[in-house]
Structures are given as C-alpha cells and as structure tokens.
Design an enzyme around this catalytic site. Structure first.
Site, PDB file in Angstrom:
ATOM      1  N   GLN A   1       3.341  -4.659   0.868  1.00 44.10           N
ATOM      2  CA  GLN A   1       3.158  -5.660  -0.186  1.00 44.10           C
ATOM      3  C   GLN A   1       1.742  -5.603  -0.764  1.00 44.10           C
ATOM      4  O   GLN A   1       1.194  -6.622  -1.179  1.00 44.10           O
ATOM      5  CB  GLN A   1       3.471  -7.060   0.344  1.00 44.10           C
ATOM      6  CG  GLN A   1       4.957  -7.330   0.478  1.00 44.10           C
ATOM      7  CD  GLN A   1       5.685  -7.177  -0.854  1.00 44.10           C
ATOM      8  OE1 GLN A   1       5.158  -7.497  -1.904  1.00 44.10           O
ATOM      9  NE2 GLN A   1       6.911  -6.683  -0.799  1.00 44.10           N
ATOM     10  N   SER A   2       1.175  -4.418  -0.832  1.00 41.05           N
ATOM     11  CA  SER A   2      -0.180  -4.274  -1.353  1.00 41.05           C
ATOM     12  C   SER A   2      -0.273  -4.642  -2.835  1.00 41.05           C
ATOM     13  O   SER A   2       0.418  -4.057  -3.677  1.00 41.05           O
ATOM     14  CB  SER A   2      -0.625  -2.821  -1.148  1.00 41.05           C
ATOM     15  OG  SER A   2      -1.763  -2.538  -1.938  1.00 41.05           O
ATOM     16  N   ASN A   3      -1.120  -5.608  -3.148  1.00 41.92           N
ATOM     17  CA  ASN A   3      -1.394  -5.935  -4.549  1.00 41.92           C
ATOM     18  C   ASN A   3      -2.100  -4.777  -5.233  1.00 41.92           C
ATOM     19  O   ASN A   3      -1.894  -4.512  -6.413  1.00 41.92           O
ATOM     20  CB  ASN A   3      -2.290  -7.176  -4.631  1.00 41.92           C
ATOM     21  CG  ASN A   3      -1.598  -8.409  -4.097  1.00 41.92           C
ATOM     22  OD1 ASN A   3      -0.526  -8.774  -4.562  1.00 41.92           O
ATOM     23  ND2 ASN A   3      -2.205  -9.050  -3.100  1.00 41.92           N
TER      24      ASN A   3
END
Ligand SMILES: *Cc1c(COP(=O)(O)O)cnc(C)c1O
Length: 329
Positions: free
Chosen positions: A75-77
């Site tokens: 879920q890396s921005n």
C-alpha cells in the site's frame, strides 16, 4: 525572507502552493492548530511524495531515463504516486513490492496497476534482506530489453528528493510569514525521513525560529537523527553549492508506532474518526494518524510550549480503504 538557495531542476507535478488552514480540534483550545494540506497536492497524486518526485523525476528525465523503478509496501503511497507520474510523462514504471500478491488489488496498489505499472511481489524476508540487489536486477533486465531505467529509492528520500521539502519549507515559511507566525512547532510523520529532513533543513533557513517534530511510524528516533544527517550529507556531495547547515531545530519521538509499521491501534483509529467528524480532514492509518495522535499526546504532556502548531498532512487517503474493517468497528 532570505533567498539564494540554488535549487536543482524541477518538474511541475504537484498542485502548489497547498493551503495552510486553521484546524479546530476540540481539546486544544489554548493552542492555535494549523494544517498544511499536502494531502491536496493532487487528487491521485495526493500527499508528500509528489513534492520529492518533482526533483527526482526531473533528474531521471535529464539522464535520459524511460523507466522509473521504485519500491515499497503493497500500500505504498510513494509507489502509487510514482506510477501515476510515470504514466503522465509517458515513462514506464516497475514497482518492486514487499508482500504477497493479493487476490484483489485495493487502495494504492489498485491505482498503481490502473496507471499501467508493472508490479513484482517479494516475500517480506527476501525483500528486507535483498532490496538493493532486487532493484539492480530489475534495472539490468530492463537494460537488456533496451530500456533506460532509473532507480528511485524508498519514499524518494535521497539527496535529490530532499529538495521537495526544502521547497515545501520555503512555501510554508511564506504562508507563516503572512500570518505573522515566526516560531511555530511544525509536525510531520517520519517514514523514510525525507520529509523531516527537508522540512528541518529548509525551515532552519527560511523560518529559523521554527521547531520541527517528527513522529516516527517505523524505525526509532536514533535512526531518524542519523538519517537526516546522511541525507543532507548526500545532498551536499551531489550539489557542491548546497549551503544549508546541519539543522538542530528538530526532535523525533518514537512512542507512537504501536505494534509496527502499517499496524494500527485503537487510539489511532479513533483519532481518524474524531478528526474527520470535527474538521472534515481525513488522516491515513499508516502515517498521518500516528503523527497526529503523537502530536496530541506531546502537546497534552506540554513537551512544547509553542502557541502555533502546524500539522503537515502528508496524504495517504487511499490507505483508508484497505483498513475498512478496523475503521468501521
Ligand atoms: C511516505 C509518507 C510519509 C512519510 O514521509 P517520509 O518522507 O517517507 O518520511 C508520511 N505520510 C504519508 C501519507 C506518506 O505516504
């Protein structure tokens, strides 16, 4: 306000300047709380990473790159922002992600895939032990098929990406100046450390009486003190005219990480719903909610006597969706 910092080349990718808004939080009436809305740097580019990418991707393009390689959690921005920027500029994007491929992509991962990024998944242990080799392997594989890859490190936190929040500090300092605020406490989440390093270095120059509080969401405070110095040293090596002193205007606290990176706890989830209900501002469960909760605790403990407190909302909205269960409990 001083000028005279020699900025490197920069692309215009973020919606700037972001607003600095008053925030009325019920239990903090004796303080003046402000929110620097870096969640409004763009709808899909929301958050702090696009500020760093303005400089990092300018460097990639200047070197003739046609493919951006970067890495992070599922879920890396940062990976989402990089994938979208690549699509916008007609570049390829390869994401190296930590974790098993989920059966259905959600949140940031969904957006990265929509933007056409190629995604490779690695088990957590392998990722932790071999990340540099994995990135180099992808770069080599892409070179073999005629591409020109450029590796962006975790969170775009390096001597180039640092400029994103030096420029961000300049922008914030101008807004503070017009409000006659000279000595604020400026609070941000610390993940890969680039936002903290840029803000501390930039504010030491543009707003010398400001103090920065970094709230760690993963590593301990010592790591971040070292990391800030390392990133600034790298910046000084890369840019011989770099003239910022090592900042001593910041503090890091590491008491609000909870069970671990991207792992929540009840007070933190409560902070998200309380702030949303009272202000319409939605925090994310990985970074900004821990930073905001940590800031509230530090203020309640009277660790900082500053009247004006600026919370830097670094984005992360798409991380809310994968936490739907905890947030509806
Ligand atoms: C990456 C990130 C941070 C942390 O910024 P660093 O520069 O990596 O320390 C904070 N908030 C959000 C929403 C992020 O995506």
């Amino acid at each position: 306000m001083p000028d005279g910092l020699a900025y490197p080349d920069r692309l215009s990718l973020a919606q700037l300047p972001t607003p600095l808004q008053p925030l009325s939080y019920p239990t903090l009436s004796e303080r003046r709380l402000w929110c620097k809305r870096d969640d409004l740097t763009g709808c899909l580019l929301s958050g702090n990473k696009v500020r760093k990418l303005e400089f990092v991707v300018a460097d990639a393009v200047a070197q003739g790159a046609d493919t951006l390689i970067t890495c992070g959690g599922l879920q890396s921005n940062h990976c989402r922002a990089t994938a979208l920027v690549a699509a916008q500029l007609g570049l390829h994007c390869q994401l190296v992600l930590r974790g098993e491929q989920p059966s259905i992509a959600d949140g940031n991962l969904l957006l990265g895939q929509l933007a056409g990024a190629e995604v490779s998944y690695y088990p957590v242990r392998r990722y932790h032990h071999h990340l540099p080799e994995l990135l180099l392997e992808h770069a080599e594989r892409l070179r073999q098929i005629g591409r020109k890859p450029y590796i962006i490190p975790t969170g775009a936190s390096d001597g180039v990406g640092l400029w994103g929040y030096i420029a961000g500090a300049q922008e914030l300092a101008a807004q503070l100046n017009s409000l006659n605020i000279t000595a604020p406490l400026v609070v941000c989440a610390a993940g890969s450390g680039g936002t903290l390093a840029g803000l501390a270095a930039g504010l030491s120059f543009y707003c010398p009486e400001a103090h920065v509080l970094g709230v760690a969401v993963c590593d301990d405070a010592d790591y971040f003190y070292r990391r800030v110095q390392d990133d600034l040293a790298e910046c000084a090596r890369r840019y011989p005219s770099f003239s910022l002193d090592k900042p001593n205007n910041f503090t890091v606290v590491d008491d609000y990480i909870g069970p671990g990176y991207a792992q929540g706890y009840p007070e933190m989830f409560d902070t998200i719903s309380t702030l949303a209900r009272h202000t319409g501002v939605v925090l994310d469960p990985v970074y900004t909610a821990k930073a905001f909760y940590g800031m509230l605790q530090q203020l309640r403990l009277d660790k900082f006597s500053t009247r004006d407190v600026v919370f830097v909302h670094t984005g992360g909205i798409f991380g809310v969706y994968p936490e739907r269960e905890a947030l509806t409990r």
